[in-house]
Design a protein around this motif. Structure first.
Motif, mmCIF file in Angstrom:
data_model
loop_
_atom_site.group_PDB
_atom_site.id
_atom_site.type_symbol
_atom_site.label_atom_id
_atom_site.label_comp_id
_atom_site.label_asym_id
_atom_site.label_seq_id
_atom_site.Cartn_x
_atom_site.Cartn_y
_atom_site.Cartn_z
ATOM 1 N N GLN A 184 47.034 -4.739 -41.158
ATOM 2 C CA GLN A 184 46.097 -4.951 -42.265
ATOM 3 C C GLN A 184 46.086 -6.409 -42.712
ATOM 4 O O GLN A 184 45.025 -6.993 -42.975
ATOM 5 N N ALA A 185 47.283 -7.012 -42.773
ATOM 6 C CA ALA A 185 47.363 -8.423 -43.159
ATOM 7 C C ALA A 185 46.691 -9.312 -42.126
ATOM 8 O O ALA A 185 46.012 -10.285 -42.475
ATOM 9 N N VAL A 186 46.835 -8.961 -40.864
ATOM 10 C CA VAL A 186 46.194 -9.733 -39.802
ATOM 11 C C VAL A 186 44.677 -9.634 -39.919
ATOM 12 O O VAL A 186 43.963 -10.636 -39.787
ATOM 13 N N ALA A 187 44.170 -8.439 -40.156
ATOM 14 C CA ALA A 187 42.720 -8.248 -40.262
ATOM 15 C C ALA A 187 42.136 -9.074 -41.412
ATOM 16 O O ALA A 187 41.068 -9.694 -41.266
ATOM 17 N N ARG A 188 42.831 -9.085 -42.553
ATOM 18 C CA ARG A 188 42.341 -9.865 -43.696
ATOM 19 C C ARG A 188 42.313 -11.353 -43.366
ATOM 20 O O ARG A 188 41.329 -12.050 -43.653
ATOM 21 N N GLN A 189 43.383 -11.846 -42.764
ATOM 22 C CA GLN A 189 43.462 -13.267 -42.472
ATOM 23 C C GLN A 189 42.516 -13.659 -41.334
ATOM 24 O O GLN A 189 41.977 -14.764 -41.306
ATOM 25 N N GLN A 190 42.293 -12.742 -40.407
ATOM 26 C CA GLN A 190 41.391 -13.025 -39.287
ATOM 27 C C GLN A 190 39.969 -13.273 -39.792
ATOM 28 O O GLN A 190 39.254 -14.131 -39.260
ATOM 29 N N ALA A 191 39.568 -12.527 -40.807
ATOM 30 C CA ALA A 191 38.226 -12.724 -41.371
ATOM 31 C C ALA A 191 38.079 -14.127 -41.948
ATOM 32 O O ALA A 191 37.004 -14.745 -41.859
ATOM 33 N N VAL A 192 39.162 -14.647 -42.496
ATOM 34 C CA VAL A 192 39.130 -16.006 -43.055
ATOM 35 C C VAL A 192 39.021 -17.033 -41.936
ATOM 36 O O VAL A 192 38.191 -17.945 -41.976
ATOM 37 N N TYR A 193 39.856 -16.874 -40.923
ATOM 38 C CA TYR A 193 39.868 -17.847 -39.833
ATOM 39 C C TYR A 193 38.642 -17.746 -38.938
ATOM 40 O O TYR A 193 38.331 -18.680 -38.182
ATOM 41 N N ALA A 194 37.935 -16.632 -39.005
ATOM 42 C CA ALA A 194 36.696 -16.513 -38.240
ATOM 43 C C ALA A 194 35.631 -17.474 -38.769
ATOM 44 O O ALA A 194 34.708 -17.873 -38.036
ATOM 45 N N GLN A 195 35.776 -17.861 -40.043
ATOM 46 C CA GLN A 195 34.834 -18.807 -40.645
ATOM 47 C C GLN A 195 35.180 -20.253 -40.289
ATOM 48 O O GLN A 195 34.286 -21.091 -40.151
ATOM 49 N N ALA A 196 36.478 -20.519 -40.142
ATOM 50 C CA ALA A 196 36.909 -21.886 -39.814
ATOM 51 C C ALA A 196 38.265 -21.798 -39.123
ATOM 52 O O ALA A 196 39.269 -21.477 -39.758
ATOM 53 N N LEU A 197 38.284 -22.086 -37.836
ATOM 54 C CA LEU A 197 39.515 -21.993 -37.064
ATOM 55 C C LEU A 197 40.423 -23.182 -37.360
ATOM 56 O O LEU A 197 39.954 -24.318 -37.428
#
Length: 259
Positions: A184-197
């Motif tokens: 769950q923590a990975v999914a939340r953070q992945q959404a953030v990094y999908a905007q700016a790697l």
């Protein structure tokens, strides 16, 4: 007179031979075990060949888990001694991990290359069950942290692939033997990094923080991609192409936040 001199000389020599008295009444509390890490490998050879190489070749390991029906565990080197299983290696700043680790080899062919791609060989249920029991025993006796149960590819990412992408790191982590990121923590953070790697510098710094030896060049150079591949093979075995992406960044951040 001569006999008296001889007797005195004998007593003096006997006294010297016994050596100085050693006082053991002041033991220090400042020490720890030689073994700080457990490194898991596959052998890329049959059981017979693996035993020959690990007992009479130029390499060795503390334990070998066979591919027979029982998944027999062979103890090859006493844990108090150094085995030659890690080679040139580094983890969390420690180099040449032969001196500070216990090595476990598992009989497994590794992989074969085919016209349609690389095919990896699975581990048997008996091998994994026995490995879990062995890891629990070793880590408890030596007070080894779950974070310090690692693979050969983690400590030597430029030259090693074992124990490979089919090794069940998550299953081990679920048994208290290793790290695994919270989904769950990975999914939340992945959404953030999908905007700016994050940048190459960020990946290099975070990989080094986790334990990997990573060039700090600020570029996704060949060595960094090898390290990223080893990281992905361990923590995201479904895809380990060495390409930085949002999911890899998220896994890396979550793991470092929960250290």
């Amino acid at each position: 007179m001569k006999s008296l001199v001889f007797a005195l000389s004998f007593l003096l020599l006997a006294g010297c031979a016994s050596g100085p008295r050693i006082d053991t009444s002041h033991p220090s509390v400042n020490f720890d075990n030689r073994a700080q890490f457990i490194v898991v490998h596959y052998t890329s050879a049959s059981l017979e060949r693996s035993l020959a190489l690990l007992t009479h070749g130029q390499v060795s390991s503390h334990y070998l888990i066979g591919d027979d029906k029982a998944g027999t565990i062979f103890k090859l080197v006493d844990e108090n001694y150094r085995a030659w299983h890690a080679g040139e290696s580094e983890w969390q700043g420690r180099t040449w991990l032969n001196s500070s680790s216990i090595g476990i080899e598992i009989v497994n062919p590794g992989f074969r290359d085919t016209p349609t791609g690389r095919v990896w060989y699975p581990y048997s249920e008996a091998q994994i069950q026995n490995l879990i029991v062995l890891l629990k025993d070793i880590s408890k006796r030596n007070n080894i942290s779950p974070r310090h149960i690692i693979g050969h590819s983690d400590i030597a990412p430029l030259r090693k692939l074992d124990p490979g992408p089919l090794f069940p790191w998550k299953r081990l982590a679920d048994a208290g033997l290793g790290q695994w990121p919270n989904a769950q923590a990975v999914a939340r953070q992945q959404a953030v990094y999908a905007q700016a790697l994050p940048s190459a510098t960020w990946f290099q710094q975070e990989l080094a923080r986790l334990g990997y030896t990573t060039p700090q060049t600020g570029e996704f150079d060949v060595a960094t991609r090898h390290v990223l591949t080893a990281f992905q093979m361990h923590f995201r075995p479904g895809r380990f192409d060495g390409i930085a992406d949002a999911e890899s960044a998220a896994i890396l951040q979550v793991l470092n936040q929960t250290k």
